[in-house]
Write a protein that holds these residues in place. Structure first.
Motif, PDB file in Angstrom:
ATOM      1  N   ALA A  34       0.695  -0.956  -0.100  1.00 21.72           N
ATOM      2  CA  ALA A  34       0.043  -0.058  -0.031  1.00 21.72           C
ATOM      3  C   ALA A  34       0.828   1.437  -0.109  1.00 21.72           C
ATOM      4  CB  ALA A  34      -0.906  -0.052   1.249  1.00 21.72           C
ATOM      5  N   GLY A  35       1.911   1.327   0.683  1.00 19.20           N
ATOM      6  CA  GLY A  35       2.988   2.432   0.674  1.00 19.20           C
ATOM      7  C   GLY A  35       3.579   2.552  -0.603  1.00 19.20           C
ATOM      8  N   LEU A  36       3.742   1.336  -1.428  1.00 21.49           N
ATOM      9  CA  LEU A  36       4.187   1.778  -2.794  1.00 21.49           C
ATOM     10  C   LEU A  36       3.427   2.035  -3.903  1.00 21.49           C
ATOM     11  CD1 LEU A  36       6.594  -1.453  -3.100  1.00 21.49           C
ATOM     12  CD2 LEU A  36       7.306   0.941  -2.842  1.00 21.49           C
ATOM     13  N   HIS A  37       2.126   1.614  -3.755  1.00 19.73           N
ATOM     14  CA  HIS A  37       1.140   1.567  -4.979  1.00 19.73           C
ATOM     15  C   HIS A  37      -0.150   1.944  -4.509  1.00 19.73           C
ATOM     16  CE1 HIS A  37      -1.261   0.314  -8.597  1.00 19.73           C
ATOM     17  NE2 HIS A  37      -0.246   0.360  -9.229  1.00 19.73           N
ATOM     18  N   GLY A  38      -0.656   1.920  -3.247  1.00 17.35           N
ATOM     19  CA  GLY A  38      -1.927   2.135  -2.611  1.00 17.35           C
ATOM     20  C   GLY A  38      -2.846   1.134  -2.946  1.00 17.35           C
ATOM     21  N   GLY A  39      -3.851   0.877  -1.945  1.00 18.93           N
ATOM     22  CA  GLY A  39      -5.099   0.339  -2.455  1.00 18.93           C
ATOM     23  C   GLY A  39      -4.812  -1.010  -2.162  1.00 18.93           C
ATOM     24  N   TYR A  40      -3.993  -1.358  -1.405  1.00 16.37           N
ATOM     25  CA  TYR A  40      -3.653  -2.978  -1.338  1.00 16.37           C
ATOM     26  C   TYR A  40      -4.304  -3.456  -0.181  1.00 16.37           C
ATOM     27  CZ  TYR A  40      -0.808  -4.370  -5.188  1.00 16.37           C
ATOM     28  OH  TYR A  40      -0.368  -4.397  -6.490  1.00 16.37           O
ATOM     29  N   SER A  41      -4.885  -4.869   0.019  1.00 16.85           N
ATOM     30  CA  SER A  41      -5.329  -5.422   0.977  1.00 16.85           C
ATOM     31  C   SER A  41      -4.655  -6.862   0.953  1.00 16.85           C
ATOM     32  CB  SER A  41      -6.991  -5.641   0.924  1.00 16.85           C
ATOM     33  OG  SER A  41      -7.144  -6.342  -0.088  1.00 16.85           O
ATOM     34  N   ARG A  42      -4.864  -7.830   2.299  1.00 16.49           N
ATOM     35  CA  ARG A  42      -4.601  -8.918   2.331  1.00 16.49           C
ATOM     36  C   ARG A  42      -4.770  -9.826   1.065  1.00 16.49           C
ATOM     37  NH1 ARG A  42      -3.649 -13.068   6.614  1.00 16.49           N
ATOM     38  NH2 ARG A  42      -4.073 -15.028   5.697  1.00 16.49           N
ATOM     39  N   GLN A  43      -6.515  -9.636   0.722  1.00 16.39           N
ATOM     40  CA  GLN A  43      -6.785 -10.242  -0.520  1.00 16.39           C
ATOM     41  C   GLN A  43      -6.027  -9.887  -1.798  1.00 16.39           C
ATOM     42  OE1 GLN A  43      -8.689  -8.433   1.873  1.00 16.39           O
ATOM     43  NE2 GLN A  43      -9.224 -10.557   2.997  1.00 16.39           N
ATOM     44  N   SER A  44      -5.722  -8.827  -1.780  1.00 18.73           N
ATOM     45  CA  SER A  44      -4.927  -8.327  -3.050  1.00 18.73           C
ATOM     46  C   SER A  44      -3.450  -9.011  -2.940  1.00 18.73           C
ATOM     47  CB  SER A  44      -4.602  -6.899  -2.987  1.00 18.73           C
ATOM     48  OG  SER A  44      -5.886  -6.039  -2.908  1.00 18.73           O
ATOM     49  N   VAL A  45      -2.850  -9.280  -2.135  1.00 16.34           N
ATOM     50  CA  VAL A  45      -1.590  -9.904  -2.093  1.00 16.34           C
ATOM     51  C   VAL A  45      -1.773 -11.399  -2.258  1.00 16.34           C
ATOM     52  CG1 VAL A  45       0.443 -10.280  -0.748  1.00 16.34           C
ATOM     53  CG2 VAL A  45      -0.415  -8.043  -0.555  1.00 16.34           C
ATOM     54  N   GLN A  46      -2.998 -12.038  -1.688  1.00 10.17           N
ATOM     55  CA  GLN A  46      -3.174 -13.264  -1.890  1.00 10.17           C
ATOM     56  C   GLN A  46      -3.468 -13.633  -3.108  1.00 10.17           C
ATOM     57  OE1 GLN A  46      -6.326 -13.609   1.278  1.00 10.17           O
ATOM     58  NE2 GLN A  46      -4.978 -15.290   2.239  1.00 10.17           N
ATOM     59  N   HIS A  47      -4.096 -12.612  -3.894  1.00  7.68           N
ATOM     60  CA  HIS A  47      -4.465 -13.000  -5.520  1.00  7.68           C
ATOM     61  C   HIS A  47      -3.259 -12.952  -6.378  1.00  7.68           C
ATOM     62  CE1 HIS A  47      -6.555 -12.442  -9.334  1.00  7.68           C
ATOM     63  NE2 HIS A  47      -5.658 -11.486  -9.474  1.00  7.68           N
ATOM     64  N   ARG A  48      -2.394 -12.037  -5.883  1.00  7.41           N
ATOM     65  CA  ARG A  48      -1.145 -12.004  -6.723  1.00  7.41           C
ATOM     66  C   ARG A  48      -0.413 -13.320  -6.524  1.00  7.41           C
ATOM     67  NH1 ARG A  48      -0.334  -7.672  -9.754  1.00  7.41           N
ATOM     68  NH2 ARG A  48      -1.597  -5.817  -9.166  1.00  7.41           N
ATOM     69  N   ILE A  49      -0.221 -13.770  -5.214  1.00  8.47           N
ATOM     70  CA  ILE A  49       0.623 -14.885  -5.044  1.00  8.47           C
ATOM     71  C   ILE A  49       0.139 -15.955  -5.570  1.00  8.47           C
ATOM     72  CG2 ILE A  49       1.655 -16.375  -3.162  1.00  8.47           C
ATOM     73  CD1 ILE A  49       2.760 -13.387  -3.112  1.00  8.47           C
ATOM     74  N   GLY A  50      -1.460 -16.266  -5.608  1.00  5.02           N
ATOM     75  CA  GLY A  50      -1.918 -17.207  -6.374  1.00  5.02           C
ATOM     76  C   GLY A  50      -1.863 -17.303  -7.749  1.00  5.02           C
ATOM     77  N   LYS A  51      -1.620 -16.186  -8.021  1.00  2.62           N
ATOM     78  CA  LYS A  51      -1.467 -15.869  -9.735  1.00  2.62           C
ATOM     79  C   LYS A  51      -0.334 -16.496  -9.991  1.00  2.62           C
ATOM     80  CE  LYS A  51      -1.295 -12.161 -13.289  1.00  2.62           C
ATOM     81  NZ  LYS A  51      -1.357 -10.855 -13.366  1.00  2.62           N
ATOM     82  N   ILE A  52       0.942 -16.207  -9.237  1.00  2.00           N
ATOM     83  CA  ILE A  52       2.405 -16.765  -9.575  1.00  2.00           C
ATOM     84  C   ILE A  52       2.375 -18.154  -9.188  1.00  2.00           C
ATOM     85  CG2 ILE A  52       4.678 -16.710  -8.756  1.00  2.00           C
ATOM     86  CD1 ILE A  52       4.078 -13.855  -7.761  1.00  2.00           C
ATOM     87  N   GLU A  53       1.602 -18.651  -8.366  1.00  2.00           N
ATOM     88  CA  GLU A  53       1.620 -20.343  -8.057  1.00  2.00           C
ATOM     89  C   GLU A  53       0.829 -20.958  -9.082  1.00  2.00           C
ATOM     90  OE1 GLU A  53       1.930 -20.805  -3.100  1.00  2.00           O
ATOM     91  OE2 GLU A  53      -0.162 -20.411  -4.009  1.00  2.00           O
ATOM     92  N   ASN A  54      -0.074 -20.294  -9.576  1.00  2.00           N
ATOM     93  CA  ASN A  54      -0.801 -20.968 -10.792  1.00  2.00           C
ATOM     94  C   ASN A  54       0.050 -21.014 -12.072  1.00  2.00           C
ATOM     95  OD1 ASN A  54      -3.299 -22.024 -12.311  1.00  2.00           O
ATOM     96  ND2 ASN A  54      -3.297 -19.935 -13.120  1.00  2.00           N
TER      97      ASN A  54
END
Length: 353
Positions: A34-54
């Motif tokens: 959020a400090g880098l880009h704004g608007g981030y939540s736990r779910q936002s990070v989980q979504h991106r990690i899931g995207k990489i794992e996929n």
């Protein structure tokens, strides 16, 4: 039916992965993002990690017994790639958008050497440095590592002066070491003040507890095991305003009928303008002297650094050299900014594995 191809990965997927790998918590990673880009939540990070794992096709993180997240062997390999991708984006961004004016954020007590650096740079390169003074809340130790550092990462600041910052993508270079000093009556017989004597014999005008110098003082008292039965009693006043404390001390000198003398304790860079012959010394300055505070022969010190982004190392070298030249000039004078000026600066690398 053909298998759907995974979505391509982008820079921010990799930044989220690095944040989780280093913070080991989705909540902490989200705050960092959020400090880098704004608007981030736990779910936002989980979504991106899931995207990489996929994309990779196997788990990259696992949760351990203390509910922190650790990397799997595949995650360790992806982390190396992620750092390379982010570093490449930063190099491309730096080359494409080099600012014509660099913004430096600092505290008011850095003004004297920063002004000397501005003059040096103006002579050589014109007006290429803009100075912005941090607000009082952002000069507090814990806040400094929040908003000012985040603004540095967002490229709103290009240099910040303060304690060393150990964050990936950033580099801190020492400028000087300030020592804790006491403003004390000129009749005091010594050339330094023992920490135990400070606690036992004096009431001190001190900076509040969220200021780094105050933490250094209190930590040293606790570490030395000095008897401190009345911590509140040894504090005459707490204030961020050094000028207020100097005026009070000059006017009071010593409280009538009280056994404890009064002193002011601040770092040498904060004290510098109030010493004899300096700009804010005043007519009463020669009634006092400034002495270092020591514990067992070791003077209490704190390092001051300039921090920049790794991507700006080459471009900002002349600015860092000018800042160091300003510090050196002050330390050659009768009232130095530090107790023992550094003759060279060793960069503090970011914590990369």
């Amino acid at each position: 039916m053909t298998k759907q191809r995974p979505k391509p990965l982008d820079e921010w997927d990799f930044r989220a992965f690095i944040a989780l790998a280093e913070e080991r918590s989705y909540e902490d990673a989200a705050r960092r993002m959020a400090g880098l880009h704004g608007g981030y939540s736990r779910q936002s990070v989980q979504h991106r990690i899931g995207k990489i794992e996929n994309y990779v096709g196997e788990p990259l993180v696992r949760r351990n017994v203390d509910r922190r997240y650790l990397l799997t062997p595949a995650g360790e390999r992806v982390l190396q790639i992620a750092r390379q991708v982010v570093a490449l984006h930063e190099r491309i961004g730096s080359a494409a958008a080099q600012p014509t004016v660099w913004t430096l954020a600092c505290g008011p007590h850095h003004t004297q050497f920063v002004a000397l650096a501005e003059d040096r740079l103006r002579t050589a390169e014109g007006d290429k440095l803009r100075v912005e003074y941090l607000s009082q809340p952002n000069r507090a130790e814990h806040q400094f590592f929040g908003d000012p550092v985040d603004r540095l990462l967002r490229n709103e600041f290009h240099l910040i002066i303060g304690p060393a910052v150990r964050r990936p993508g950033l580099r801190s270079t020492p400028l000087y070491e300030a020592r804790l000093e006491a403003m004390i009556d000129r009749d005091y017989p010594g050339d330094r003040l023992a920490l135990a004597d400070l606690v036992r014999d004096y009431e001190a005008f001190l900076q509040p507890r969220d200021v780094r110098a105050r933490r250094v003082l209190e930590d040293a008292i606790a570490a030395a095991g000095i008897p401190d039965p009345d911590p509140a009693g040894r504090v005459a006043m707490e204030t961020y305003e050094t000028a207020t404390s100097v005026i009070r001390l000059q006017s009071e000198r010593r409280r009538p009928g009280h056994g404890r003398g009064r002193i002011l304790v601040v770092p040498s860079d904060v004290a510098l303008p109030y010493k004899v012959g300096m700009v804010f010394g005043g007519r009463e300055a020669d009634r006092f002297k400034w002495v270092p505070i020591h514990d067992g022969g070791a003077t209490l010190r704190m390092e001051t650094c300039v921090t920049i982004r790794d991507a700006h190392q080459t471009a900002l070298r002349p600015v860092i050299d000018a800042l160091r030249a300003g510090v050196h000039h002050l330390d050659l004078g009768p009232q130095g900014i530090s107790g023992a000026p550094l003759t060279f600066a060793t960069p503090i690398p970011s914590q990369r594995t």
